[in-house]
Design a protein around this motif. Structure first.
Motif, mmCIF file in Angstrom:
data_model
loop_
_atom_site.group_PDB
_atom_site.id
_atom_site.type_symbol
_atom_site.label_atom_id
_atom_site.label_comp_id
_atom_site.label_asym_id
_atom_site.label_seq_id
_atom_site.Cartn_x
_atom_site.Cartn_y
_atom_site.Cartn_z
ATOM 1 N N LEU A 128 0.195 -3.124 -7.710
ATOM 2 C CA LEU A 128 0.987 -2.115 -7.012
ATOM 3 C C LEU A 128 2.459 -2.522 -6.984
ATOM 4 C CD1 LEU A 128 -1.322 -1.290 -3.962
ATOM 5 C CD2 LEU A 128 -0.801 0.209 -5.881
ATOM 6 N N GLU A 129 3.330 -1.562 -7.201
ATOM 7 C CA GLU A 129 4.770 -1.823 -7.194
ATOM 8 C C GLU A 129 5.342 -1.558 -5.811
ATOM 9 O OE1 GLU A 129 6.608 0.468 -10.210
ATOM 10 O OE2 GLU A 129 5.649 -0.598 -11.886
ATOM 11 N N ARG A 130 6.334 -2.374 -5.434
ATOM 12 C CA ARG A 130 6.991 -2.233 -4.140
ATOM 13 C C ARG A 130 8.502 -2.190 -4.380
ATOM 14 N NH1 ARG A 130 2.416 -5.026 -3.616
ATOM 15 N NH2 ARG A 130 3.322 -6.840 -4.688
ATOM 16 N N ALA A 131 9.067 -1.000 -4.206
ATOM 17 C CA ALA A 131 10.494 -0.820 -4.479
ATOM 18 C C ALA A 131 11.359 -1.116 -3.267
ATOM 19 C CB ALA A 131 10.765 0.607 -4.963
ATOM 20 N N SER A 132 10.772 -1.135 -2.080
ATOM 21 C CA SER A 132 11.571 -1.342 -0.870
ATOM 22 C C SER A 132 10.702 -1.992 0.195
ATOM 23 C CB SER A 132 12.121 -0.012 -0.348
ATOM 24 O OG SER A 132 11.053 0.833 0.061
ATOM 25 N N GLU A 133 11.341 -2.384 1.302
ATOM 26 C CA GLU A 133 10.602 -2.955 2.422
ATOM 27 C C GLU A 133 9.637 -1.932 3.012
ATOM 28 O OE1 GLU A 133 13.305 -4.500 5.259
ATOM 29 O OE2 GLU A 133 14.232 -5.931 3.878
ATOM 30 N N ALA A 134 10.069 -0.674 3.058
ATOM 31 C CA ALA A 134 9.199 0.378 3.574
ATOM 32 C C ALA A 134 7.950 0.522 2.709
ATOM 33 C CB ALA A 134 9.958 1.700 3.645
ATOM 34 N N ASP A 135 8.110 0.398 1.392
ATOM 35 C CA ASP A 135 6.953 0.454 0.504
ATOM 36 C C ASP A 135 5.979 -0.684 0.807
ATOM 37 O OD1 ASP A 135 7.895 2.691 -0.721
ATOM 38 O OD2 ASP A 135 8.691 1.659 -2.498
ATOM 39 N N ALA A 136 6.527 -1.870 1.068
ATOM 40 C CA ALA A 136 5.681 -3.015 1.367
ATOM 41 C C ALA A 136 4.888 -2.779 2.648
ATOM 42 C CB ALA A 136 6.530 -4.280 1.489
ATOM 43 N N ASP A 179 4.116 0.154 3.991
ATOM 44 C CA ASP A 179 3.135 1.214 3.723
ATOM 45 C C ASP A 179 1.906 0.661 3.014
ATOM 46 O OD1 ASP A 179 4.725 3.102 4.915
ATOM 47 O OD2 ASP A 179 5.648 3.786 3.037
ATOM 48 N N GLN A 180 2.126 -0.233 2.053
ATOM 49 C CA GLN A 180 0.989 -0.808 1.340
ATOM 50 C C GLN A 180 0.160 -1.700 2.244
ATOM 51 O OE1 GLN A 180 1.862 -2.602 -2.445
ATOM 52 N NE2 GLN A 180 3.221 -0.939 -3.080
#
Length: 502
Positions: free
Chosen positions: A40-48, A50-51
């Motif tokens: 899974l890709e994480r483009a931002s802290e928010a993405d991290a 959410d994951q």
């Protein structure tokens, strides 16, 4: 608060009857999902974040799926054995060990997983629904199940329906308190029966902690446990106030007081305790190879040497190990039962239960290949097992076999699944690799061999002493008798060392 469907009298949820038919998934598709998650890709802290949240919910969904699969396994096994005429009291024996192996855990935990799965599917269906939606974790569902033990099926479903709307918003303590209160309100007698049952389970245990420390735990009735803890802290506070703490914190003083009260001696005084520690000669002489405390694990070499210096008496027993594998040199007996020094050797070698994923203490030493099938009563054919693993292997469909090379145990379950466990780590003296054979080393070795095999050059023969008159010659032989042959061995030929350079 979370809205939960409250229709249909709380009918139990199974994989065969659900409100909405889920899409058909195969194990291959789930395996593809498992392989995709780490990518899974994480483009931002928010993405991290959410994951993290999504994967936590996915863990709860997976736990719900495990519970339903476990309940279905129990149902299918019971139906199959009923068709084969197995008495009701003997059905599904060893099933909890199969569940534990599938989850890579000890059989005692398999029993809890099996019980929780049946409870969720048949008695707490709304909690299971919340788990399948990712809203409630397996642990909080376990707390709810634990606190409602002793209630009838109908009473458990009432508690399940009452707590389900708020369950996703509560922490562990809130779930425990609300579930316990609801259980008390519905059956005060069940609470008393549970208290008496749990009181019979009181015990003391020890388990390793980090480094050279360990936990000593006592399972006690709550009031007694609180009283013990409060008494230790009160005494520790008095020592601190009197100025006799000697740099110790109240917690450290309380721990020292516990040791003193139990053993009857000061925590810093040497005591006679029978403690077995396995180490190599290098560790004893100052090396850094860790020693081994059977049943607990590795201990730093410096800590062991300090313990030996502080001990009042020390006994040494030599154990010979295979320099290639580190395994204890085998012993064999003609008896059927493992006893005496052979049993002691196996307890030291296996350290803990050799069942897969099990870290329980060894209670039984038994044959891997059964004695009735010709298995020898020897260290090579021995397995140190906990009670559960030893009893389970005698059920139909189970098989214990020595792994190839004798290094470990392979367990086969009634469904044909195989699990292998290696021998426990054991300290041993690792062999030093031989030095590289160069031409110079070869010539020196050859000269040494020739010097050791060469017979010394004979010196001058001593002159015979004159014989007294009237005596017979020493070398004279009776008439007709031949002289004795020379029985001296010929000079040995030096060995051929040319192959060392190939």
């Amino acid at each position: 608060m979370v809205e939960v469907d409250d229709d249909a009298e709380g009918a139990m949820m199974t994989t065969q009857e659900t409100d909405v038919a889920p899409p058909v998934l195969t194990l291959d598709k789930l395996q593809a999902l498992r392989e995709a998650i780490p990518r899974l890709e994480r483009a931002s802290e928010a993405d991290a974040v959410d994951q993290i949240q999504f994967l936590e919910e996915l863990k709860a969904v997976a736990a719900a799926g495990q519970a339903m699969a476990t309940a279905d396994l129990a149902r299918m096994r019971a139906e199959d054995e009923a068709d084969r005429g197995v008495p009701a009291g003997q059905r599904a024996r060893g099933l909890m060990a199969e569940v534990a192996l599938a989850r890579k855990e000890a059989p005692t935990k398999g029993d809890r997983h099996l019980g929780l799965a049946k409870t969720l599917v048949h008695e707490l269906p709304r909690t299971l629904t919340l788990m399948s939606q990712g809203l409630v974790s397996e642990w909080r569902a376990t707390i709810l199940a634990q606190e409602t033990v002793g209630l009838s099926v109908e009473q458990r479903r009432e508690v399940d329906a009452m707590l389900a709307p708020d369950l996703p918003t509560w922490g562990d303590r809130q779930v425990r308190n609300h579930a316990r209160k609801a259980a008390f309100e519905r059956d005060e007698g069940a609470a008393e029966r549970r208290r008496l049952r749990e009181k019979r389970q009181r015990h003391v245990s020890v388990r390793p902690a980090t480094g050279s420390m360990a936990y000593v735990s006592a399972l006690l009735p709550m009031t007694e446990a609180v009283r013990v803890h409060a008494s230790l802290l009160t005494q520790a506070g008095g020592i601190v106030n009197s100025g006799n703490a000697r740099g110790r914190t109240p917690g450290q003083i309380a721990a020292d007081l516990l040791v003193e009260h139990v053993t009857g001696t000061c925590a810093t005084e040497p005591r006679d305790v029978d403690l077995t520690i396995v180490m190599t000669d290098r560790t004893l002489a100052g090396g850094n190879e860790p020693a081994w405390l059977p049943g607990h694990g590795p201990v730093a070499a410096s800590v062991v040497r300090d313990q030996l210096r502080e001990a009042t008496k020390v006994w040494f027993r030599r154990l010979w190990t295979d320099p290639a594998t580190g395994g204890v040199v085998s012993m064999e007996s003609r008896a059927r039962v493992f006893g005496g020094q052979l049993r002691r050797l196996i307890l030291l070698r296996d350290d803990a239960c050799t069942g897969p994923f099990c870290s329980g203490g060894i209670r039984h030493v038994d044959h891997a290949t059964p004695y009735a099938e010709g298995g020898a009563t020897s260290a090579d054919n021995a397995s140190g097992l906990c009670e559960t693993h030893n009893y389970v292997k005698n059920n139909p469909g189970w098989r214990h076999e020595l792994a190839s090379g004798g290094e470990g145990l392979e367990v086969r379950t009634p469904t044909g699944h195989r699990y292998r466990t290696p021998r426990s780590p054991f300290p041993y003296r690792r062999p030093t690799p031989p030095p590289e054979m160069t031409r110079e080393r070869y010539e020196a070795l050859k000269r040494r061999v020739e010097e050791r095999t060469r017979r010394p050059e004979p010196g001058p023969e001593p002159q015979p002493e004159p014989e007294p008159r009237g005596s017979a010659s020493r070398n004279s032989l009776p008439p007709g008798k031949a002289p004795e042959p020379d029985r001296r061995a010929p000079d040995p030929e030096p060995p051929d060392l040319d192959h060392l350079l190939e």
